[in-house]
Design a protein around this motif. Structure first.
Motif, PDB file in Angstrom:
ATOM      1  N   THR A  82       0.822  -1.205   0.000  1.00  0.00           N
ATOM      2  CA  THR A  82       0.000   0.000   0.000  1.00  0.00           C
ATOM      3  C   THR A  82       0.856   1.255   0.000  1.00  0.00           C
ATOM      4  O   THR A  82       1.970   1.253   0.526  1.00  0.00           O
ATOM      5  N   GLN A  83       0.328   2.320  -0.572  1.00  0.00           N
ATOM      6  CA  GLN A  83       1.022   3.606  -0.576  1.00  0.00           C
ATOM      7  C   GLN A  83       0.811   4.356   0.733  1.00  0.00           C
ATOM      8  O   GLN A  83       1.598   5.210   1.099  1.00  0.00           O
ATOM      9  N   MET A  84      -0.314   4.052   1.413  1.00  0.00           N
ATOM     10  CA  MET A  84      -0.648   4.805   2.622  1.00  0.00           C
ATOM     11  C   MET A  84      -1.050   3.833   3.727  1.00  0.00           C
ATOM     12  O   MET A  84      -2.182   3.352   3.764  1.00  0.00           O
TER      13      MET A  84
ATOM     14  N   GLY B  80       3.145   1.802  -7.266  1.00  0.00           N
ATOM     15  CA  GLY B  80       1.778   2.060  -6.829  1.00  0.00           C
ATOM     16  C   GLY B  80       1.001   2.844  -7.876  1.00  0.00           C
ATOM     17  O   GLY B  80      -0.020   2.399  -8.365  1.00  0.00           O
ATOM     18  N   PHE B  81       1.503   4.046  -8.205  1.00  0.00           N
ATOM     19  CA  PHE B  81       0.924   4.906  -9.248  1.00  0.00           C
ATOM     20  C   PHE B  81      -0.523   5.270  -8.953  1.00  0.00           C
ATOM     21  O   PHE B  81      -1.302   5.557  -9.860  1.00  0.00           O
ATOM     22  N   GLY B  82      -0.903   5.257  -7.697  1.00  0.00           N
ATOM     23  CA  GLY B  82      -2.275   5.596  -7.313  1.00  0.00           C
ATOM     24  C   GLY B  82      -3.118   4.366  -7.040  1.00  0.00           C
ATOM     25  O   GLY B  82      -4.037   4.407  -6.233  1.00  0.00           O
ATOM     26  N   SER B  83      -2.791   3.249  -7.701  1.00  0.00           N
ATOM     27  CA  SER B  83      -3.629   2.055  -7.540  1.00  0.00           C
ATOM     28  C   SER B  83      -3.552   1.490  -6.125  1.00  0.00           C
ATOM     29  O   SER B  83      -4.433   0.746  -5.707  1.00  0.00           O
ATOM     30  N   LYS B  84      -2.491   1.849  -5.390  1.00  0.00           N
ATOM     31  CA  LYS B  84      -2.346   1.331  -4.032  1.00  0.00           C
ATOM     32  C   LYS B  84      -2.542   2.412  -2.966  1.00  0.00           C
ATOM     33  O   LYS B  84      -2.104   2.258  -1.831  1.00  0.00           O
ATOM     34  N   LEU B  85      -3.181   3.525  -3.355  1.00  0.00           N
ATOM     35  CA  LEU B  85      -3.505   4.524  -2.331  1.00  0.00           C
ATOM     36  C   LEU B  85      -4.416   3.880  -1.289  1.00  0.00           C
ATOM     37  O   LEU B  85      -4.347   4.189  -0.106  1.00  0.00           O
ATOM     38  N   GLY B  86      -5.288   3.007  -1.738  1.00  0.00           N
ATOM     39  CA  GLY B  86      -6.108   2.221  -0.818  1.00  0.00           C
ATOM     40  C   GLY B  86      -5.852   0.748  -1.063  1.00  0.00           C
ATOM     41  O   GLY B  86      -5.538   0.356  -2.174  1.00  0.00           O
TER      42      GLY B  86
ATOM     43  N   GLY C 276     -10.223   5.669  -9.858  1.00  0.00           N
ATOM     44  CA  GLY C 276      -9.419   6.201  -8.760  1.00  0.00           C
ATOM     45  C   GLY C 276      -8.227   6.942  -9.325  1.00  0.00           C
ATOM     46  O   GLY C 276      -8.066   7.057 -10.543  1.00  0.00           O
ATOM     47  N   ASP C 277      -7.394   7.414  -8.427  1.00  0.00           N
ATOM     48  CA  ASP C 277      -6.242   8.193  -8.860  1.00  0.00           C
ATOM     49  C   ASP C 277      -5.265   7.326  -9.650  1.00  0.00           C
ATOM     50  O   ASP C 277      -4.898   6.242  -9.228  1.00  0.00           O
ATOM     51  N   VAL C 278      -4.855   7.845 -10.783  1.00  0.00           N
ATOM     52  CA  VAL C 278      -3.760   7.271 -11.557  1.00  0.00           C
ATOM     53  C   VAL C 278      -2.780   8.415 -11.796  1.00  0.00           C
ATOM     54  O   VAL C 278      -3.200   9.546 -12.066  1.00  0.00           O
ATOM     55  N   ARG C 279      -1.541   8.126 -11.686  1.00  0.00           N
ATOM     56  CA  ARG C 279      -0.450   9.111 -11.706  1.00  0.00           C
ATOM     57  C   ARG C 279      -0.801  10.437 -12.399  1.00  0.00           C
ATOM     58  O   ARG C 279      -1.162  10.465 -13.564  1.00  0.00           O
ATOM     59  N   ALA C 280      -0.644  11.525 -11.641  1.00  0.00           N
ATOM     60  CA  ALA C 280      -1.060  12.868 -12.066  1.00  0.00           C
ATOM     61  C   ALA C 280      -2.536  12.906 -12.418  1.00  0.00           C
ATOM     62  O   ALA C 280      -2.919  13.324 -13.514  1.00  0.00           O
ATOM     63  N   PRO C 281      -3.394  12.480 -11.468  1.00  0.00           N
ATOM     64  CA  PRO C 281      -4.832  12.530 -11.735  1.00  0.00           C
ATOM     65  C   PRO C 281      -5.244  13.965 -12.057  1.00  0.00           C
ATOM     66  O   PRO C 281      -4.821  14.901 -11.383  1.00  0.00           O
ATOM     67  N   GLY C 282      -6.039  14.132 -13.076  1.00  0.00           N
ATOM     68  CA  GLY C 282      -6.483  15.473 -13.450  1.00  0.00           C
ATOM     69  C   GLY C 282      -5.542  16.145 -14.409  1.00  0.00           C
ATOM     70  O   GLY C 282      -5.871  16.377 -15.575  1.00  0.00           O
TER      71      GLY C 282
ATOM     72  N   GLY D 259       1.832   9.234   3.921  1.00  0.00           N
ATOM     73  CA  GLY D 259       2.159   8.180   2.967  1.00  0.00           C
ATOM     74  C   GLY D 259       2.625   8.725   1.627  1.00  0.00           C
ATOM     75  O   GLY D 259       2.997   9.893   1.511  1.00  0.00           O
ATOM     76  N   SER D 260       2.613   7.830   0.633  1.00  0.00           N
ATOM     77  CA  SER D 260       3.057   8.200  -0.716  1.00  0.00           C
ATOM     78  C   SER D 260       1.842   8.436  -1.585  1.00  0.00           C
ATOM     79  O   SER D 260       1.146   7.511  -1.958  1.00  0.00           O
ATOM     80  N   GLY D 261       1.592   9.682  -1.914  1.00  0.00           N
ATOM     81  CA  GLY D 261       0.459  10.010  -2.776  1.00  0.00           C
ATOM     82  C   GLY D 261       0.544  11.473  -3.121  1.00  0.00           C
ATOM     83  O   GLY D 261       1.171  12.258  -2.392  1.00  0.00           O
ATOM     84  N   GLY D 262      -0.053  11.851  -4.216  1.00  0.00           N
ATOM     85  CA  GLY D 262      -0.107  13.259  -4.581  1.00  0.00           C
ATOM     86  C   GLY D 262       1.246  13.924  -4.704  1.00  0.00           C
ATOM     87  O   GLY D 262       1.352  15.142  -4.626  1.00  0.00           O
ATOM     88  N   SER D 263       2.289  13.155  -4.885  1.00  0.00           N
ATOM     89  CA  SER D 263       3.667  13.665  -4.984  1.00  0.00           C
ATOM     90  C   SER D 263       4.136  14.359  -3.710  1.00  0.00           C
ATOM     91  O   SER D 263       5.050  15.172  -3.739  1.00  0.00           O
TER      92      SER D 263
ATOM     93  N   GLY E 154       7.046  13.463  -8.158  1.00  0.00           N
ATOM     94  CA  GLY E 154       6.591  12.187  -8.705  1.00  0.00           C
ATOM     95  C   GLY E 154       5.665  12.279  -9.895  1.00  0.00           C
ATOM     96  O   GLY E 154       5.633  11.380 -10.723  1.00  0.00           O
ATOM     97  N   GLU E 155       4.884  13.330  -9.994  1.00  0.00           N
ATOM     98  CA  GLU E 155       3.852  13.349 -11.028  1.00  0.00           C
ATOM     99  C   GLU E 155       4.030  14.438 -12.085  1.00  0.00           C
ATOM    100  O   GLU E 155       3.480  14.331 -13.178  1.00  0.00           O
ATOM    101  N   VAL E 156       4.819  15.481 -11.778  1.00  0.00           N
ATOM    102  CA  VAL E 156       4.893  16.602 -12.727  1.00  0.00           C
ATOM    103  C   VAL E 156       5.505  16.163 -14.062  1.00  0.00           C
ATOM    104  O   VAL E 156       5.181  16.722 -15.114  1.00  0.00           O
TER     105      VAL E 156
HETATM  106 MO1  MOS Z   1      -0.702   9.298  -6.803  1.00  0.00          MO
HETATM  107  S1  MOS Z   1      -1.979   8.942  -8.378  1.00  0.00           S
HETATM  108  O1  MOS Z   1      -1.552  10.340  -5.771  1.00  0.00           O
HETATM  109  O2  MOS Z   1      -0.285   7.831  -6.199  1.00  0.00           O
END
Ligand code: MOS
Length: 711
Positions: free
Chosen positions: A203-205, A234-240, A341-347, A498-502, A670-672
């Motif tokens: 998990t990322q978080m 993870g790339f967002g898939s493991k935020l949860g 769900g979030d995938v790297r650089a969501p939005g 945790g690791s998310g949102g850069s 991580g995402e820019v």
């Molecule tokens: Mo990132 S898509 O917040 O792991």
């Protein structure tokens, strides 16, 4: 030390196979294996389920279905999404394809998988809606948008300004379903000891994983111990954590033995989130000298019915360019497809494809250099929030990149450069990604023998967390790097975002910096170094905790617009006869504040840029509209770039320090790299061929009929 391009401190463990990923956890001895049985329909109900054959299969210990699954809580939508309950096997109703209908638990993985194929399920199918492009599909107005952004924003009079603008670009762009598919599939090994469960999961978080497990089963959080020490992406898939974790915890309790569950690669596609498909209309109104008078961005996305996830697709443009009249909106189309769900650089990733493609088209329409056009519209303050930027070196990124890339040598006439059979083109795009901060605490401890420990529940998803934390502690304490042990990925340790949102590296390193300062205050100002002082004065060791607050409690985050910036440059080749598209070279220049480790930061940025190439040319999740399933669910059919697709990619970081972001001066990395990269590729394809493809991915089929030789 901070910033130095050190090799990963965990590198030797990883290359020698001694870094234990969740599914490999050995400390529990032999475990049972669970295999998820998925629904074969997307919408309807289970009419019959026969587990008798599976139960008699070799090695099978139990088949759990809705008939005997324990009661679970429903998600509480007032809490952060990744920590919400995730009930599974709750009844006969089927809401999405591949929804778990049973878990087969056996002595080996192979036995569990074989028996899973023997579970017989009868269904009654009721019609569902799966088509994002269906005419007349109902839209949700002003949905709640991911990351807490307002759904709509408006300044001045967009329609009025468009009506009177000298030039107008008005285009619709589409982006497909896309997936964050880490190398390591989602997995969990769960073991109960009395009324406490330990979940070794990926998990990322960690704190959100703990919260999700506790919420689902109605447990107190302290009864749930989560361990996630090494994570293969993870790339967002493991935020949860996903169904594998809930089912492993459930089965381990039911059987009184440790149980392992992993998702197969194919199962990942339906259970671990995806980037929703989008349709975006961008309208730019400009005067003939290249000044934007109107900027409109309307994003419509697929939403999973009952979910509240909507990507912040139309938010990137809110702070990108100055324009007195502007509007951005989000709309959602609910469908009976699995949860997005979030995938790297969501939005930003899909949003900037649209905006930066439109800006490129405007530049050609004006016969203006794309960089000059962007500089002409560089804002001095945030054009919607009216706050200053903290540090914004967008123009510097573009100029530095142009010079290094040789931008001036490109041909401005689309389709005019040949290299043998290749049509060669060049494109650029801007990158922007907001910087976030979340509540985070880190403990640092020095033992009398000089062992220095950094402790928190932060994760390393391959990004280099172990290394940057060790570097920060080493520099802040004046302790040799090899004395620093980084202990992370455990819910018993101080809680981080945790690791998310850069935000992971800057959050945790800032909290650590504060912890180190607090520790040095306790120890005094030792002339002979902190370790000698601790050895002589603190026989029991000494420790301190440092914290950073959520950005909502940090005044500088409302006083300033704080973001990371960049510019992408791409050279592409398109085979004039076959339409085959090959990346020839790519350069990104970035402004991310202070860099914590030059090597791992560059690796993140390059990874993001390659992701942009992938988004532009390869990735596309396809829905079978008859059954409501993603059909191309493996790496043979869901395409991502391989080494041969990525010949020469480089990322340069401008040396910087953003004191509004935090004490370290560091911002998200991580995402820019993924923001705007797909547009730079698309713009290069246009420059090479004169063909503007607005529907990602850009495939041979979309180019071939329009190539110069065929026109
Ligand atoms: Mo990132 S898509 O917040 O792991």
């Amino acid at each position: 030390m901070i910033g130095a391009p050190l090799n990963r401190v965990d590198g030797p463990l990883k290359v020698s196979g001694r870094a234990t990923y969740s599914y490999e956890e050995q400390s529990l001895g032999p475990t049972l294996y669970g295999f998820v049985v998925e629904s074969a329909i997307a919408h309807g109900r289970i009419t019959m389920i026969d587990t008798s054959l599976a139960e008699r299969a070799p090695g099978v210990r139990r088949v759990i279905t809705h008939r005997d699954a324990p009661p679970q809580r429903q998600p509480d939508k007032t809490r952060a999404s990744y920590g919400r309950a995730l009930p599974v096997l709750t009844g006969t109703e089927i809401r999405t394809f591949a929804q778990p209908v049973a878990l087969v638990v056996a002595r080996t993985f192979e036995q569990a998988r074989a028996a899973a194929g023997m579970v017989r399920v009868g269904y009654e199918i009721t019609p569902g809606q799966y088509d994002f492009d269906a005419p007349g599909a109902s839209e949700i107005e002003q949905p709640s948008v991911n990351a807490g952004y307002p759904s709509d924003s408006s300044v001045g009079d967009l329609e009025g300004a468009l009506a009177t603008a000298q030039l107008v670009i008005d285009r619709v762009y589409t982006t497909p379903y896309a997936f964050g598919l880490p190398m390591e599939t989602h997995a969990c090994v769960a073991a109960w000891d009395g009324d406490v469960v330990t979940a070794y999961c990926s998990t990322q978080m960690v704190a959100e994983a703990q919260s999700r497990i506790a919420s689902t089963f109605g447990l107190a959080p302290e009864k749930v111990h989560v361990v996630s020490r090494y994570i293969g992406g993870g790339f967002g898939s493991k935020l949860g954590v996903s169904v594998e974790t809930i089912l492993a915890v459930m089965a381990a309790r039911a059987l009184g033995e440790p149980v392992k569950v992993t998702l197969t690669r194919q199962q990942m596609f339906h259970h671990t989130g995806h980037r929703p498909a989008s349709r975006q209309r961008v309208r730019l109104g400009a005067s003939r000298d290249g000044r934007l008078v109107a900027f409109g961005h309307d994003a419509t996305q697929k939403q999973s019915r009952g979910s509240d996830y909507v990507e912040q697709t139309a938010t990137a443009g809110r702070s990108l360019y100055a324009a007195p009249n502007r509007r951005s909106t989000h709309r959602a189309i609910p469908l009976d497809l699995p949860e997005a769900g979030d995938v790297r650089a969501p939005g930003e990733a899909p949003g900037l494809f649209a905006i930066e493609s439109a800006m490129d088209e405007l530049a050609y329409t004006l016969d203006m250099d794309p960089i000059a056009l962007r500089i002409a519209n560089e804002p001095t303050i945030h054009p919607e929030l009216n706050v200053p930027y903290s540090h914004r070196r967008m123009v510097e990124c573009m100029r530095e990149g142009a010079q290094r890339f040789g931008w001036d040598r490109r041909s401005k006439v689309p389709g005019s450069t040949r290299d043998g059979r290749w049509l060669v083109g060049h494109g650029m795009a801007a990158a922007i990604r907001p910087h976030y901060q979340s509540e985070t605490s880190v403990r640092v401890r020095i033992d009398a023998d000089g062992t220095t420990r950094v402790q928190c529940d932060m994760t390393d998803i391959g990004t280099g967390t172990y290394t940057v934390l060790a570097q920060t502690a080493s520099e802040a304490l004046g302790v040799p790097l090899e004395r620093v042990r980084v202990e992370i990925g455990d819910s018993d340790l101080p809680r981080t975002g945790g690791s998310g949102g850069s935000w992971g590296a800057s959050n945790s390193c800032n909290a650590l910096l504060r912890a180190c300062k607090a520790l040095l205050e306790k120890v005094g100002a030792p002339a002979g170094g902190v370790l000698a002082q601790v050895a002589s004065q603190f026989p029991g060791g000494v420790e301190a905790i440092g914290s950073v607050a959520s950005q909502h409690d940090e005044p500088s985050y409302s006083k300033y617009s704080i973001a990371s910036y960049g510019a992408h440059f791409v050279e592409i080749g398109v085979d004039a006869d076959t339409g085959e598209i090959r990346l020839r070279r790519m350069l990104g220049v970035f402004d991310v504040g202070r860099v914590l480790n030059e090597k791992t930061a560059r690796s993140q940025l390059i990874g993001g840029m390659i992701w942009g190439v992938s988004m532009a040319l390869h990735e596309e999740g396809v829905v079978d509209l008859r059954v409501g399933a993603f059909v191309n669910r493996d790496f043979a059919q869901y395409l991502v770039p391989v080494h041969a697709d990525v010949p020469c990619v480089d990322a340069i970081v401008l040396d910087g320090f953003d004191d509004a972001a935090n004490e370290l001066g560091a911002k998200g990395v991580g995402e820019v790299g993924n923001c705007g990269a797909s547009a730079a590729v698309a713009n290069a394809v246009y420059n090479a061929t004169g063909v503007r493809v607005c529907e990602l991915p850009i495939t041979i089929e979309k180019l071939l009929p329009h190539l110069p030789a065929r026109r």
